[in-house]
Design an enzyme around this catalytic site. Structure first.
Site, PDB file in Angstrom:
ATOM      1  N   ARG A 267       0.512  -1.787   0.022  1.00 51.69           N
ATOM      2  CA  ARG A 267      -0.256  -0.042   0.464  1.00 51.69           C
ATOM      3  C   ARG A 267       1.272   1.296  -0.363  1.00 51.69           C
ATOM      4  O   ARG A 267       0.997   2.046  -0.694  1.00 51.69           O
ATOM      5  CB  ARG A 267      -1.178  -0.249   1.082  1.00 51.69           C
ATOM      6  CG  ARG A 267      -1.830   1.485   1.491  1.00 51.69           C
ATOM      7  CD  ARG A 267      -2.083   0.998   3.151  1.00 51.69           C
ATOM      8  NE  ARG A 267      -3.530  -0.558   2.717  1.00 51.69           N
ATOM      9  CZ  ARG A 267      -4.271  -0.520   2.418  1.00 51.69           C
ATOM     10  NH1 ARG A 267      -4.544   0.712   1.898  1.00 51.69           N
ATOM     11  NH2 ARG A 267      -5.402  -1.271   1.888  1.00 51.69           N
ATOM     12  N   THR A 268       1.917   1.411   1.078  1.00 50.76           N
ATOM     13  CA  THR A 268       2.591   2.307   0.916  1.00 50.76           C
ATOM     14  C   THR A 268       4.007   2.566  -0.179  1.00 50.76           C
ATOM     15  O   THR A 268       3.611   3.814  -0.852  1.00 50.76           O
ATOM     16  CB  THR A 268       3.481   2.920   1.982  1.00 50.76           C
ATOM     17  OG1 THR A 268       2.930   1.666   3.457  1.00 50.76           O
ATOM     18  CG2 THR A 268       4.144   3.610   2.677  1.00 50.76           C
TER      19      THR A 268
ATOM     20  N   LYS B 112      24.248  -9.589   1.179  1.00 56.08           N
ATOM     21  CA  LYS B 112      25.196  -9.888   1.075  1.00 56.08           C
ATOM     22  C   LYS B 112      26.558  -8.939   2.437  1.00 56.08           C
ATOM     23  O   LYS B 112      27.810  -8.911   1.959  1.00 56.08           O
ATOM     24  CB  LYS B 112      26.378  -9.158  -0.206  1.00 56.08           C
ATOM     25  CG  LYS B 112      25.986 -10.243  -1.426  1.00 56.08           C
ATOM     26  CD  LYS B 112      26.170  -9.970  -2.491  1.00 56.08           C
ATOM     27  CE  LYS B 112      25.681 -10.767  -3.970  1.00 56.08           C
ATOM     28  NZ  LYS B 112      25.530  -9.651  -5.278  1.00 56.08           N
TER      29      LYS B 112
ATOM     30  N   ARG C 105      11.418   2.367   3.052  1.00 55.35           N
ATOM     31  CA  ARG C 105      10.635   1.362   4.707  1.00 55.35           C
ATOM     32  C   ARG C 105      11.814   0.198   4.757  1.00 55.35           C
ATOM     33  O   ARG C 105      12.539  -0.522   4.208  1.00 55.35           O
ATOM     34  CB  ARG C 105       9.894   0.566   4.565  1.00 55.35           C
ATOM     35  CG  ARG C 105       9.058  -0.093   5.317  1.00 55.35           C
ATOM     36  CD  ARG C 105       7.470  -0.623   5.302  1.00 55.35           C
ATOM     37  NE  ARG C 105       6.661   0.544   4.948  1.00 55.35           N
ATOM     38  CZ  ARG C 105       5.639  -0.133   5.785  1.00 55.35           C
ATOM     39  NH1 ARG C 105       5.011  -0.448   6.792  1.00 55.35           N
ATOM     40  NH2 ARG C 105       5.046   1.754   6.219  1.00 55.35           N
TER      41      ARG C 105
ATOM     42  N   HIS D 208       6.264   6.638  10.369  1.00 52.03           N
ATOM     43  CA  HIS D 208       5.943   6.596   9.551  1.00 52.03           C
ATOM     44  C   HIS D 208       4.959   8.359   9.644  1.00 52.03           C
ATOM     45  O   HIS D 208       3.795   7.875   9.022  1.00 52.03           O
ATOM     46  CB  HIS D 208       4.198   5.387   9.668  1.00 52.03           C
ATOM     47  CG  HIS D 208       4.625   5.528   8.674  1.00 52.03           C
ATOM     48  ND1 HIS D 208       5.393   5.193   7.263  1.00 52.03           N
ATOM     49  CD2 HIS D 208       3.160   4.152   7.886  1.00 52.03           C
ATOM     50  CE1 HIS D 208       3.865   5.004   6.092  1.00 52.03           C
ATOM     51  NE2 HIS D 208       2.279   4.060   6.693  1.00 52.03           N
TER      52      HIS D 208
END
Lengths: 307, 307, 307
Positions: free
Chosen positions: C51-52, C80, C101, C129
């Site tokens: 969604r974001t 890695k 995120r 957020h």
């Protein structure tokens, strides 16, 4: 809001219109390369299908639009318990049209009912996949120059192959279609397809297990994959699989203008030795699929008043 | 159709041409920002490599083009048994050029043979990764102002590191190159590289296990990662790993205009204390990699007549 | 380089400016549809959030820009062993702005410190957020026509829900805000939020376990998900969960102009029967989120001198 969930959502006239748009795109690509500027397609593939997703995305880019995409099965919103309807409402805030693939039958219908933008079903479970059929139809039209009076051979897994049922459905709407259904006993066309489509419309068809016997009659040979897991026992599979592999030898008796089709991906149903045969049309189908997706996106965005 | 699978597919003249294009892009980015309009790059990463994929995609966007992408190892078509050749033929219907990474050696070659559009090898197994070498070459060119008469130190894992072999190959084509090969015994340059490239071309080189001894000679120091799993036993790894970590102290005897390079990602081979040293060039390599990919995409699309 | 990691990184004046930009975008979308032409947003989602991510990508496309994306948790460079700082430096070579995120708290701050381009925190662990809060603020502004003198009910999980803490923080900066905190005992607002924000600023608030009692007072009702795993025992969960499900019946005593909000995805906290109620604003929040992300991208790119 008009959506396309099943090939029968489109009338014969609309199929014709889509094929004509596709042909015009092929002839005049520059005319279309900015028509969807500032518009966005959302490809929501909750079941991965690289080929179909890339085809939709290429289609949107060739129309000048952009793409936002979910290509992973472990979609995070779905993982948090979100319904398909809420996902469709949310994505309606981000995009102008949705192409959706989902493992569950009917998911695209739920999405279309909730969305405020058009939804194209890009495959829902074993159910429907209308844009594959659009690719098939344009291929037949371009190869044969007509849709009528064709003998269409369908070979391989006719029981589970959804593209086969959908193609029977679509071609049975054209006059003079005749079907030759070639499969092992275990994988015959389901009786509801025969009853509800072929017999109800009195369309001539022939069932056989032998590809070579019927080869000379065919205008179109539509091959499909015979999957090992469809068989009850390994012996049956091993006994049968080779008889449904298309080789140059089996093509010896075929018409000079046969069109060999396959929805791809193939595993070994068609020998690579046939790829250079002018009758091989399966990579043309890939290209035609892109053009028909372009035509369908255009049609739905126009009907929605977006472009 | 011209493809680039290995750095030796490009002549020294072509490398020069690519570097000049890259420098022109750096100086005049606006000149290039629409040249690939309506063209599409397909990034097919069947083995994930975020850094390389994003570099190719940024390159294509800075040329005004679009991108379609497969970034997941569990590619659905491959999972259904599709061959690399069929995938390449299919994607040729969707895009104008392919950048492909694949875990199997030779996969890019198979794709290039089947595709009807140019293919750039973005890494095939432990084999080739020519655009990393292009990034390295442009960095040397921009930092040194020349490609000739340079002493190039290569440090770390010289046995398995494909970028090292490729860079030796490329730099051995310029006059006056001299190599200093710094590695533990276990990770020395394979003898075929020494025989086929260095000795055959009579290029001077020195092998050593000690970085600090040779530091004052170097014009370029190319660091690589020493992976724990390359050692037979943990003791050897622990004994050796620190001697190949670059620190400000080890740089005390280095030339004032040394160029410190690394293909990235680094783990701890280069102390972060060096990041602000003007001799640190590894993030410049990242930027140069993008410009060389732009130059290469341009060159191949021009040769293909696409732009 | 200006980054936005927390909602308090933006002053009240800046929030006002962002909301005004968003409203102007809503009224005049054509004015903005090319402003980020040739610019690139990198969406780096090391923790998936469809969604974001789609909201940021739609935002950038509606500004005329392009997007490069990492949407998979198993990012190859991170696998890695690459640090967040190195990733941020690398991506600074490819894009003009980053939306990131990450599952670890503070990751966005580390990225912002290393990057040479602006970083927007799109969620770091249970921490911050800020663009969700921007979506919430614009929704309040557009629904209420003002930010002051509002009674804001927050219902459900007020302990772990980061959007709730962030919204309390943001709304406590407007005059006349009053909070009604509705939750089970187990999921009350943490005392540091009460002490550091509400009590310190002398903001009136009421704590209750009963939604229906307080319904008539509310101007805004912000629902959140009550997750089963937050409870010590199943019995408590079963006893409580229904009292925090919003139904048409519970709304009978609500104000006629109540704004019902939810950060989504919802599971069953809000009955779908409410979706058509004109007071339901949660899908408007989705749309507002896109516009605020557009406004924020614009602001940061302008401050960086990129546009």
């Amino acid at each position: 809001m008009r959506s396309v969930l099943d090939i029968v959502d489109l009338s014969v006239d609309e199929l014709q219109e889509l094929m004509q748009t596709a042909c015009d795109i092929i002839d005049n690509p520059e005319k279309y390369q900015e028509v969807c500027r500032h518009k966005k397609l959302a490809t929501l593939f909750f079941e991965p299908s690289t080929r179909t997703r890339l085809s939709f995305e290429a289609a949107m880019y060739e129309l000048g639009g952009n793409v936002i995409s979910v290509s992973s099965a472990n979609n995070s919103s779905a993982a948090k318990g979100e319904s398909v309807a809420d996902t469709a409402k949310t994505v309606s805030c981000y995009a102008d049209i949705i192409a959706m693939r989902h493992p569950k039958e009917g998911a695209a219908m739920v999405a279309a009912a909730a969305a405020s933008i058009p939804v194209i079903n890009a495959g829902d479970g074993g159910h429907n996949h209308p844009t594959q059929t659009l690719a098939d139809l344009l291929t037949i039209y371009r190869e044969k120059g007509k849709m009528e009076n064709l003998t269409i051979g369908l070979c391989g897994d006719l029981k589970f192959g959804r593209t086969v049922h959908s193609l029977i459905n679509a071609m049975s709407r054209y006059e003079g279609s005749r079907f030759v259904l070639i499969s092992p006993e275990e994988l015959k066309v389901p009786s509801y397809v025969k009853k509800d489509v072929l017999q109800r419309k009195r369309i001539p068809y022939l069932q056989t297990t032998n590809l070579e016997d019927v080869m000379p009659q065919l205008d179109i040979l539509y091959m499909t994959r015979v999957q090992r897991e469809r068989f009850f026992n390994e012996e049956d599979y091993l006994r049968l699989k080779d008889s449904y592999i298309l080789t140059p030898q089996k093509l010896m008796t075929a018409k000079k203008d046969l069109a060999i089709m396959h929805p791809l991906p193939r595993v070994n149903e068609i020998s690579v030795a046939i790829d250079d045969d002018p009758r091989a049309c399966y990579f043309k189908q890939v290209l035609n699929g892109k053009y028909m997706r372009m035509a369908l996106i255009l049609k739905l965005l126009k009907e929605a008043g977006t472009i």
